[in-house]
Write a protein that holds these residues in place. Structure first.
Motif, PDB file in Angstrom:
ATOM      1  N   LEU A  20      -4.118   3.874   0.480  1.00 49.17           N
ATOM      2  CA  LEU A  20      -2.544   3.089   0.414  1.00 49.17           C
ATOM      3  C   LEU A  20      -2.402   1.204   0.792  1.00 49.17           C
ATOM      4  CD1 LEU A  20      -0.356   2.926  -0.775  1.00 49.17           C
ATOM      5  CD2 LEU A  20       0.609   4.243   1.283  1.00 49.17           C
ATOM      6  N   LYS A  21      -3.337   0.529   0.142  1.00 52.58           N
ATOM      7  CA  LYS A  21      -3.419  -0.777   1.012  1.00 52.58           C
ATOM      8  C   LYS A  21      -2.117  -1.730   0.587  1.00 52.58           C
ATOM      9  CE  LYS A  21      -7.563  -0.907   1.926  1.00 52.58           C
ATOM     10  NZ  LYS A  21      -8.419  -0.134   1.271  1.00 52.58           N
ATOM     11  N   GLU A  55       4.787  -5.604  -1.743  1.00 50.58           N
ATOM     12  CA  GLU A  55       5.817  -6.681  -2.750  1.00 50.58           C
ATOM     13  C   GLU A  55       7.079  -6.301  -3.156  1.00 50.58           C
ATOM     14  OE1 GLU A  55       3.343  -7.892  -6.463  1.00 50.58           O
ATOM     15  OE2 GLU A  55       3.452  -5.738  -6.581  1.00 50.58           O
ATOM     16  N   LEU A  56       8.127  -7.120  -2.501  1.00 48.75           N
ATOM     17  CA  LEU A  56       9.578  -6.958  -3.365  1.00 48.75           C
ATOM     18  C   LEU A  56       9.220  -7.359  -5.093  1.00 48.75           C
ATOM     19  CD1 LEU A  56      11.264  -7.225  -0.516  1.00 48.75           C
ATOM     20  CD2 LEU A  56      11.656  -4.877  -2.073  1.00 48.75           C
ATOM     21  N   VAL A 107       0.861   1.746  -4.591  1.00 50.64           N
ATOM     22  CA  VAL A 107       2.031   2.926  -4.990  1.00 50.64           C
ATOM     23  C   VAL A 107       3.544   2.164  -5.222  1.00 50.64           C
ATOM     24  CG1 VAL A 107       3.457   4.413  -3.633  1.00 50.64           C
ATOM     25  CG2 VAL A 107       0.925   4.788  -3.254  1.00 50.64           C
ATOM     26  N   ILE A 108       3.634   2.410  -6.332  1.00 53.50           N
ATOM     27  CA  ILE A 108       4.740   2.128  -6.764  1.00 53.50           C
ATOM     28  C   ILE A 108       5.990   2.627  -6.576  1.00 53.50           C
ATOM     29  CG2 ILE A 108       6.257   0.965  -8.722  1.00 53.50           C
ATOM     30  CD1 ILE A 108       2.675   0.078  -9.094  1.00 53.50           C
ATOM     31  N   ILE A 109       7.165   2.203  -5.735  1.00 52.62           N
ATOM     32  CA  ILE A 109       8.686   2.590  -5.332  1.00 52.62           C
ATOM     33  C   ILE A 109       9.808   2.033  -6.230  1.00 52.62           C
ATOM     34  CG2 ILE A 109       9.866   3.259  -3.764  1.00 52.62           C
ATOM     35  CD1 ILE A 109       7.764   3.166  -1.851  1.00 52.62           C
ATOM     36  N   THR A 110      10.196   2.867  -7.263  1.00 53.57           N
ATOM     37  CA  THR A 110      12.106   2.830  -7.557  1.00 53.57           C
ATOM     38  C   THR A 110      12.909   3.139  -6.635  1.00 53.57           C
ATOM     39  OG1 THR A 110      11.628   4.489  -9.155  1.00 53.57           O
ATOM     40  CG2 THR A 110      10.491   2.415  -9.960  1.00 53.57           C
ATOM     41  N   MET A 111      13.687   1.988  -7.087  1.00 55.75           N
ATOM     42  CA  MET A 111      14.954   2.331  -6.075  1.00 55.75           C
ATOM     43  C   MET A 111      16.283   1.882  -7.485  1.00 55.75           C
ATOM     44  SD  MET A 111      14.541   1.372  -2.511  1.00 55.75           S
ATOM     45  CE  MET A 111      16.639   0.956  -2.548  1.00 55.75           C
ATOM     46  N   ASP A 112      17.386   2.117  -7.573  1.00 52.77           N
ATOM     47  CA  ASP A 112      18.809   1.432  -7.725  1.00 52.77           C
ATOM     48  C   ASP A 112      18.686   0.192  -6.752  1.00 52.77           C
ATOM     49  OD1 ASP A 112      18.368   3.191  -9.526  1.00 52.77           O
ATOM     50  OD2 ASP A 112      20.580   4.411  -9.441  1.00 52.77           O
ATOM     51  N   GLY A 113      19.244  -0.788  -7.339  1.00 52.37           N
ATOM     52  CA  GLY A 113      20.279  -1.616  -6.656  1.00 52.37           C
ATOM     53  C   GLY A 113      21.097  -1.865  -6.001  1.00 52.37           C
ATOM     54  N   ASP A 114      21.853  -0.841  -6.087  1.00 54.87           N
ATOM     55  CA  ASP A 114      22.928  -0.567  -5.552  1.00 54.87           C
ATOM     56  C   ASP A 114      23.094   0.078  -4.365  1.00 54.87           C
ATOM     57  OD1 ASP A 114      22.498   2.257  -6.678  1.00 54.87           O
ATOM     58  OD2 ASP A 114      24.315   2.264  -7.876  1.00 54.87           O
ATOM     59  N   LEU A 115      22.085   0.134  -3.415  1.00 54.31           N
ATOM     60  CA  LEU A 115      22.744   0.599  -2.227  1.00 54.31           C
ATOM     61  C   LEU A 115      22.846   2.102  -2.167  1.00 54.31           C
ATOM     62  CD1 LEU A 115      23.091  -2.333  -0.477  1.00 54.31           C
ATOM     63  CD2 LEU A 115      21.226  -0.836  -0.365  1.00 54.31           C
ATOM     64  N   TYR A 178       4.591   6.519  -6.911  1.00 54.83           N
ATOM     65  CA  TYR A 178       3.787   6.968  -7.967  1.00 54.83           C
ATOM     66  C   TYR A 178       2.989   6.271  -7.383  1.00 54.83           C
ATOM     67  CZ  TYR A 178       7.701   6.443 -11.097  1.00 54.83           C
ATOM     68  OH  TYR A 178       9.546   7.263 -12.080  1.00 54.83           O
ATOM     69  N   ARG A 179       1.123   6.622  -7.594  1.00 60.84           N
ATOM     70  CA  ARG A 179       0.477   6.182  -7.530  1.00 60.84           C
ATOM     71  C   ARG A 179      -0.175   5.226  -8.902  1.00 60.84           C
ATOM     72  NH1 ARG A 179      -4.501  10.277  -5.188  1.00 60.84           N
ATOM     73  NH2 ARG A 179      -2.837  11.863  -4.500  1.00 60.84           N
ATOM     74  N   ARG A 180      -0.821   3.945  -8.530  1.00 61.26           N
ATOM     75  CA  ARG A 180      -0.739   2.907  -9.652  1.00 61.26           C
ATOM     76  C   ARG A 180      -1.010   3.423 -10.690  1.00 61.26           C
ATOM     77  NH1 ARG A 180      -1.932  -2.214  -8.879  1.00 61.26           N
ATOM     78  NH2 ARG A 180      -3.104  -2.824 -10.879  1.00 61.26           N
TER      79      ARG A 180
END
Ligand code: UDP
Ligand code: MG
Length: 335
Positions: A20-21, A55-56, A107-115, A178-180
């Motif tokens: 995980l780099k 990265e965002l 690793v890719i993280i997803t989330m909502d943008g509404d906090l 998620y893993r890539r």
């Protein structure tokens, strides 16, 4: 972020996997101008305390308010920020897909943008990513209106878990890691992002769940109403069908077609026998209509199955899409 949470995060990830780099965080935004700045601030705080390169990726899903302008500013002031501006509103699933396509993290993280999701949960997700390919958030104490959101969502979660056979408590939570390889091999359609864990686990991806914090929406409006439930149900039918029969559609249509056709045929035989043996008039009998209907439907269904078989071949062969997924190949030395 205060020092004790920083230490906590570092401790949680002290055994961070060697592979995980880099992290990518993908966030879809549709008219979230009131949330962008605080979101960025909180995310940056959490991510820099983790101590991994990141990265965002903000995906502006055709917002009509100030969101794109704010995002553009962020992309100029923060070099770790990538902003994708979609031409129109394509929906949350499409926005995720766009983000996945440009993501470069391990690793890719997803989330909502509404906090409503809390960036502070990211280290918690990451602490499980060495053991699982996909870590999904579970909004155990969900802070949304009961009748319009939580009740339909409870019903949907129950149904999705029964139908897909992948037991999670919360399919609707956007906060996931998620893993890539998992996201790179996915093709998403419709409102399918909530079925990623199910689809992925059919491919042999290991999935787990961790409890995450959920906040009420403080600013901006929710983009969905009760009508989403119907869309989710239809997508569920599609997903289930694809899972069970996508490489063998005749197995689905065939039995139905044969069942209808044979029943219709038997009924018509029976009617013919009465006509021939006893000279009865059968022209006005509803059973005659039923038997004809069943025969026609049977033939149609089998025809549909055969056409689908051809479609499956076109689909797989034109895209060179294999019907299996290889995890890794051992022992071959490439020259
Ligand atoms: N969203 C999006 N495109 C859409 C609808 C929503 O990118 O067409 C984003 C939205 O900006 C938010 C996330 O998806 O960041 C979740 O949306 P929302 O909070 O409205 O859903 P809820 O939490 O009410 O289920
Ligand atoms: Mg929300």
């Amino acid at each position: 972020m205060n020092n004790s949470t920083r230490e906590q995060n570092e401790e949680r990830l002290s055994e961070r996997p060697a592979w995980l780099k880099r992290l990518s965080v993908v966030i879809p935004l549709y008219n979230e101008e009131e949330n962008v700045e605080e979101l960025h601030e909180r995310l940056t705080g959490v991510l820099s305390s983790i101590g991994i390169d990141y990265e965002l990726i903000y995906v502006d899903d055709g917002s009509t308010d100030g969101t794109p302008v704010l995002l553009e500013e962020l992309s100029r002031s923060d070099e770790r920020t990538v902003v994708l501006i979609l031409r129109r509103n394509f929906g949350q699933t499409a926005a995720f897909a766009a983000g996945f396509d440009v993501a470069r993290g391990d690793v890719i993280i997803t989330m909502d943008g509404d906090l409503q999701n809390d960036p502070a949960d990211i280290p918690k997700l990451l602490s499980r990513i060495d053991d699982f390919d996909l870590v999904s958030g579970w909004r155990k104490e969900r802070k949304d209106p009961y009748l319009s959101r939580r009740l339909p969502s409870m019903a949907a979660n129950w149904l999705i878990s029964r139908v897909t056979g992948v037991r999670l408590h919360d399919y609707g939570c956007s906060l996931k890691a998620y893993r890539r390889e998992v996201v790179k091999s996915l093709r998403l359609y419709g409102e399918m992002h909530r079925f990623i864990p199910a689809v992925a686990s059919w491919y042999g991806v290991s999935v787990t769940e961790v409890e995450t914090t959920h906040h009420p929406r403080l600013r901006g409006k929710s983009k969905y109403g009760i009508s989403r439930t119907v869309k989710v149900m239809l997508d569920l039918i599609t997903v289930k069908f694809l899972q069970s029969f996508s490489t063998k559609p005749i197995q689905f249509f065939g039995p139905l077609g044969l069942g209808c056709g044979l029943t219709g045929f038997t009924l018509s035989l029976y009617l013919s026998a009465r006509k021939i043996l006893f000279g009865e008039s059968i022209g006005g009998r509803p059973l005659l209509l039923l038997s004809i209907l069943l025969i026609i439907v049977g033939i149609q269904l089998i025809g549909m199955g055969l056409i689908s078989e051809m479609l499956v071949r076109v689909y797989h062969e034109s895209q060179k899409k294999p019907i299996y997924v290889i995890k890794e190949i051992l022992g071959r030395k490439e020259k």
